[in-house]
Design a protein around this motif. Structure first.
Motif, PDB file in Angstrom:
ATOM      1  N   VAL A  83      -1.882  -1.482   2.185  1.00 44.77           N
ATOM      2  CA  VAL A  83      -2.788  -1.727   1.473  1.00 44.77           C
ATOM      3  C   VAL A  83      -2.575  -1.034  -0.132  1.00 44.77           C
ATOM      4  O   VAL A  83      -2.483  -1.831  -1.073  1.00 44.77           O
ATOM      5  CB  VAL A  83      -4.093  -1.629   1.876  1.00 44.77           C
ATOM      6  CG1 VAL A  83      -5.111  -1.786   0.631  1.00 44.77           C
ATOM      7  CG2 VAL A  83      -4.585  -2.423   2.862  1.00 44.77           C
ATOM      8  N   SER A  84      -2.112  -0.005   0.082  1.00 43.33           N
ATOM      9  CA  SER A  84      -2.012   0.887  -1.131  1.00 43.33           C
ATOM     10  C   SER A  84      -0.563   0.453  -2.001  1.00 43.33           C
ATOM     11  O   SER A  84      -0.454   0.119  -2.936  1.00 43.33           O
ATOM     12  CB  SER A  84      -1.964   2.505  -1.162  1.00 43.33           C
ATOM     13  OG  SER A  84      -0.863   2.661  -0.396  1.00 43.33           O
ATOM     14  N   LEU A  89      -4.649   3.594  11.271  1.00 44.32           N
ATOM     15  CA  LEU A  89      -5.600   3.527  10.048  1.00 44.32           C
ATOM     16  C   LEU A  89      -4.470   4.042   8.833  1.00 44.32           C
ATOM     17  O   LEU A  89      -4.422   3.698   7.525  1.00 44.32           O
ATOM     18  CB  LEU A  89      -6.459   4.493  10.015  1.00 44.32           C
ATOM     19  CG  LEU A  89      -7.853   4.169  10.898  1.00 44.32           C
ATOM     20  CD1 LEU A  89      -8.728   5.067  10.998  1.00 44.32           C
ATOM     21  CD2 LEU A  89      -8.151   2.636  10.169  1.00 44.32           C
ATOM     22  N   LEU A  90      -3.682   5.103   8.951  1.00 47.18           N
ATOM     23  CA  LEU A  90      -2.796   5.458   7.871  1.00 47.18           C
ATOM     24  C   LEU A  90      -1.680   4.542   7.568  1.00 47.18           C
ATOM     25  O   LEU A  90      -1.284   4.411   6.386  1.00 47.18           O
ATOM     26  CB  LEU A  90      -2.150   7.090   8.154  1.00 47.18           C
ATOM     27  CG  LEU A  90      -2.964   8.219   8.179  1.00 47.18           C
ATOM     28  CD1 LEU A  90      -2.204   9.498   8.561  1.00 47.18           C
ATOM     29  CD2 LEU A  90      -3.235   8.396   6.802  1.00 47.18           C
ATOM     30  N   PHE A 136      -3.694   1.763   5.610  1.00 44.16           N
ATOM     31  CA  PHE A 136      -3.921   2.412   4.216  1.00 44.16           C
ATOM     32  C   PHE A 136      -2.415   2.444   3.199  1.00 44.16           C
ATOM     33  O   PHE A 136      -2.462   1.890   2.202  1.00 44.16           O
ATOM     34  CB  PHE A 136      -4.399   3.745   4.406  1.00 44.16           C
ATOM     35  CG  PHE A 136      -4.521   4.586   3.013  1.00 44.16           C
ATOM     36  CD1 PHE A 136      -5.628   3.957   2.221  1.00 44.16           C
ATOM     37  CD2 PHE A 136      -3.796   5.459   2.532  1.00 44.16           C
ATOM     38  CE1 PHE A 136      -6.142   4.691   0.894  1.00 44.16           C
ATOM     39  CE2 PHE A 136      -3.792   6.165   1.395  1.00 44.16           C
ATOM     40  CZ  PHE A 136      -5.016   5.516   0.351  1.00 44.16           C
TER      41      PHE A 136
END
Length: 78
Positions: free
Chosen positions: A70-71, A63-64, A67
């Motif tokens: 995406v960021s 998940l990190l 993330f």
């Protein structure tokens, strides 16, 4: 002298005339089995708990990574 005898004589000279010996343990390896008996120190964790914790850790890392991708793409396109 044939090749095998020469090789054996050379090996004996390299080791100083002594053969390889295993180091002897005075306890007979009993300390290795303390992990499998009920007398080991520390806390006990069941295999199921280790599996769940490992899967949670892997999920958080995935998940990190998502993330982070995406960021970073959101800041690059702005």
């Amino acid at each position: 002298m044939d090749a095998r005898a020469n090789a054996k004589a050379a090996a004996i000279r390299r080791t100083g005339g002594k053969g390889q010996k295993k180091p002897s343990s005075k306890t007979g390896g009993a300390e290795n089995f303390a992990f499998f008996s009920g007398s080991s120190n520390g806390f006990e964790v069941s295999p199921k708990a280790v599996l769940v914790i490992s899967l949670l850790y892997i999920g958080i890392v995935v998940l990190l990574h998502i993330f982070g991708k995406v960021s970073s793409s959101a800041t690059a396109s702005s």
